[in-house]
Write a protein that holds these residues in place. Structure first.
Motif, short mmCIF file in Angstrom:
data_model
loop_
_atom_site.label_atom_id
_atom_site.label_comp_id
_atom_site.label_asym_id
_atom_site.label_seq_id
_atom_site.Cartn_x
_atom_site.Cartn_y
_atom_site.Cartn_z
N GLN A 1 0.86 -1.19 0.00
CA GLN A 1 0.00 0.00 0.00
C GLN A 1 0.90 1.24 0.00
OE1 GLN A 1 -2.56 -1.15 3.38
NE2 GLN A 1 -4.24 -0.84 1.99
N TRP A 2 1.13 1.94 -1.12
CA TRP A 2 0.66 1.68 -2.44
C TRP A 2 1.85 1.81 -3.36
CZ3 TRP A 2 -2.31 3.98 1.30
CH2 TRP A 2 -3.57 3.39 1.53
N TRP A 3 2.57 0.74 -3.42
CA TRP A 3 3.76 0.68 -4.27
C TRP A 3 4.06 -0.78 -4.56
CZ3 TRP A 3 8.29 -1.45 -1.98
CH2 TRP A 3 8.21 -1.66 -0.58
N ALA B 1 -4.87 5.38 -2.34
CA ALA B 1 -3.87 5.76 -3.36
C ALA B 1 -3.80 4.73 -4.49
CB ALA B 1 -2.50 5.97 -2.72
N HIS B 2 -4.89 4.03 -4.72
CA HIS B 2 -4.93 3.04 -5.80
C HIS B 2 -4.50 3.65 -7.14
CE1 HIS B 2 -6.69 0.48 -8.89
NE2 HIS B 2 -7.46 1.48 -9.24
N ALA B 3 -4.99 4.86 -7.41
CA ALA B 3 -4.68 5.49 -8.70
C ALA B 3 -3.24 5.95 -8.79
CB ALA B 3 -5.63 6.67 -8.95
N GLN B 4 -2.55 6.03 -7.64
CA GLN B 4 -1.14 6.45 -7.65
C GLN B 4 -0.23 5.23 -7.52
OE1 GLN B 4 -3.35 8.30 -5.55
NE2 GLN B 4 -3.46 9.98 -6.99
N MET B 5 -0.70 4.08 -7.96
CA MET B 5 0.09 2.86 -7.82
C MET B 5 0.49 2.38 -9.21
SD MET B 5 -0.94 -0.40 -5.52
CE MET B 5 0.14 -1.81 -5.47
N ARG B 6 1.54 3.00 -9.73
CA ARG B 6 1.97 2.67 -11.08
C ARG B 6 3.41 2.18 -11.05
NH1 ARG B 6 1.28 7.86 -14.31
NH2 ARG B 6 0.74 6.60 -16.10
N ILE C 1 -6.10 -6.79 -1.78
CA ILE C 1 -5.98 -7.33 -3.15
C ILE C 1 -5.58 -6.22 -4.12
CG2 ILE C 1 -7.19 -8.51 -5.03
CD1 ILE C 1 -9.01 -9.78 -2.97
N HIS C 2 -4.55 -6.47 -4.88
CA HIS C 2 -4.15 -5.59 -5.98
C HIS C 2 -4.24 -6.40 -7.27
CE1 HIS C 2 -2.11 -2.84 -3.05
NE2 HIS C 2 -1.77 -3.96 -2.45
N ALA C 3 -4.05 -5.75 -8.40
CA ALA C 3 -3.95 -6.50 -9.65
C ALA C 3 -2.80 -5.92 -10.47
CB ALA C 3 -5.24 -6.46 -10.44
N ALA D 1 0.09 -0.64 -14.07
CA ALA D 1 -0.76 -0.01 -13.07
C ALA D 1 -1.45 -1.07 -12.25
CB ALA D 1 -1.79 0.87 -13.76
N CYS D 2 -1.97 -0.65 -11.10
CA CYS D 2 -2.78 -1.54 -10.30
C CYS D 2 -4.19 -1.50 -10.88
CB CYS D 2 -2.79 -1.09 -8.84
SG CYS D 2 -3.76 -2.19 -7.80
N ALA D 3 -4.75 -2.69 -11.15
CA ALA D 3 -6.04 -2.74 -11.83
C ALA D 3 -7.15 -3.24 -10.90
CB ALA D 3 -5.93 -3.62 -13.06
N GLU D 4 -6.93 -3.11 -9.59
CA GLU D 4 -7.96 -3.55 -8.65
C GLU D 4 -8.00 -2.50 -7.55
OE1 GLU D 4 -9.54 -6.82 -8.66
OE2 GLU D 4 -10.79 -6.02 -7.06
N TYR D 5 -9.17 -1.94 -7.28
CA TYR D 5 -9.22 -0.87 -6.27
C TYR D 5 -8.72 -1.39 -4.93
CZ TYR D 5 -10.58 2.83 -3.23
OH TYR D 5 -10.53 3.83 -2.29
N CYS D 6 -7.71 -0.71 -4.37
CA CYS D 6 -7.03 -1.26 -3.20
C CYS D 6 -6.89 -0.24 -2.08
CB CYS D 6 -5.64 -1.76 -3.62
SG CYS D 6 -4.66 -0.52 -4.46
N GLY D 7 -7.54 0.92 -2.21
CA GLY D 7 -7.44 1.91 -1.14
C GLY D 7 -7.24 3.30 -1.71
CU1 CUA Z 1 -3.13 -1.62 -5.65
CU2 CUA Z 1 -5.13 -0.80 -6.64
#
Ligand code: CUA
Length: 348
Positions: A141-143, A223-228, A180-182, A215-221
């Motif tokens: 979370q979130w890297w 900063a999900h959108a900042q997980m690249r 869960i991340h993707a 990118a992370c393709a599963e909503y995870c919290g």
């Molecule tokens: Cu990790 Cu969304």
């Protein structure tokens, strides 16, 4: 009854024509998909797996277009044709043919075409491992924590960046400690969930050198959108050099500002969470910073690498990545933040 006003008046017909025109405009909008190229697009494949997926996508799109045209034609027929003129037997044929037969045939054909693609896409045998190392990716979370383990037992860790040699399949071991991340690199492969308590598998293969965005393709919290992250596909010789360089401990800082930055880094307790191999910093909570200066970006590809990027990250941590576990260091003197940034940028 014959004298009753026609249900499909001129005004209604005009409305129907406008609706059809709008539907056609939407179809033309699909042409905008051409804008979907670049380093993070499943429609700009740079490897065999992504190419297979893109081909399947276009076949599915073709199927959808055929269905769309058929439905529009039937809508036009229904709108422009007055009721009461239909032959019952023909109508039944229409309903059964269009409602059951055609969808069954089209969907079965797409299924038979798509299903055999899945096993090769999920193949990730270790025998095929062309990376010369086992590559583990953990969704944090979130890297992204990335670990390379070489056959001779050597290992190193980095963050938010994977490097792979061109032309070989690189199997990956994926997991997550909490949510869960993707893992998804659209230009290279399909996505794969990272699930706490189990290890999932994926593979990356690029057929040309380049830098691709993941990118992370599963909503995870928050900063999900900042997980690249970046995947760098390199020529095999350059990749081999990179493997050797990453195993080296961090070089001691040369200039006085960087040395001051190193002292501040340790005195502020950064080493409790971050590791810099070859120094007293051995934390494992946050990203390993041993060669952070050599990475393409920092903070999960939110900021460009460089002194300015590090300074901004240290001062505005929570604005840049809401909910991140790292505290913000905005209370530290600007000059000191600058020195730490110079130190970090020098960790090549
Ligand atoms: Cu990790 Cu969304």
């Amino acid at each position: 009854m014959r004298d009753a006003p026609h249900f499909f008046s001129a005004a209604r017909r005009a409305h129907a024509v406008r609706c059809l025109a709008l539907a056609l405009a939407h179809a033309a909008g699909a042409g905008l998909l051409h804008a979907c190229d670049g380093p993070q697009s499943a429609l700009a494949p740079a490897g065999p797996d992504a190419r297979e997926i893109a081909t399947l996508f276009w076949w599915m799109t073709g199927g959808a277009c055929v269905a769309w045209v058929a439905v529009m034609a039937l809508s036009a027929y229904a709108v422009f044709h007055a009721p009461g003129e239909h032959d019952r037997a023909k109508t039944r044929l229409f309903v059964l043919g269009g409602g059951a037969l055609i969808p069954t045939v089209v969907l079965t054909a797409l299924l038979l075409y798509g299903l055999p693609m899945i096993p090769p896409l999920l193949a990730h045998s270790e025998r095929e491992n062309g990376a010369g190392a086992r590559v583990y990716v953990t969704g944090e979370q979130w890297w992204w924590r990335v670990r390379y383990e070489l056959p001779d037992g050597a290992r190193f860790e980095l963050a938010n960046e994977l490097r792979i040699p061109v032309g070989v399949r690189v199997p990956l071991w994926l997991d997550s400690p909490d949510v869960i991340h993707a893992f998804w690199v659209p230009s290279l492969a399909g996505k794969m969930d990272m699930i706490p308590g189990r290890v999932t598998r994926a593979a990356l293969e690029a057929d040309r050198p380049g830098v691709f965005l993941g990118a992370c393709a599963e909503y995870c919290g928050s900063a999900h959108a900042q997980m690249r992250f970046h995947v760098v596909a390199m020529e095999p010789a350059a990749y081999a050099d990179w493997l050797v360089a990453q195993q080296q401990p961090a070089a001691a800082p040369g200039d006085p500002i960087a040395r001051a930055g190193e002292r501040l880094f340790h005195s502020l307790g950064c080493g409790a969470c971050h590791a810099v191999r070859g120094s007293a910093a051995r934390g494992t909570v946050g990203p390993d910073l041993t060669h952070v200066g050599s990475r393409l970006a920092i903070a999960s590809a939110v900021l460009g690498n460089g002194v300015e990027g590090f300074a901004r990250w240290l001062e505005h941590t929570h604005e840049l990545k809401p909910g991140v576990h790292m505290p913000s260091y905005g209370m530290v003197d600007q000059r000191d933040l600058g020195a730490i940034s110079v130190y970090l940028e020098g960790l090549q």
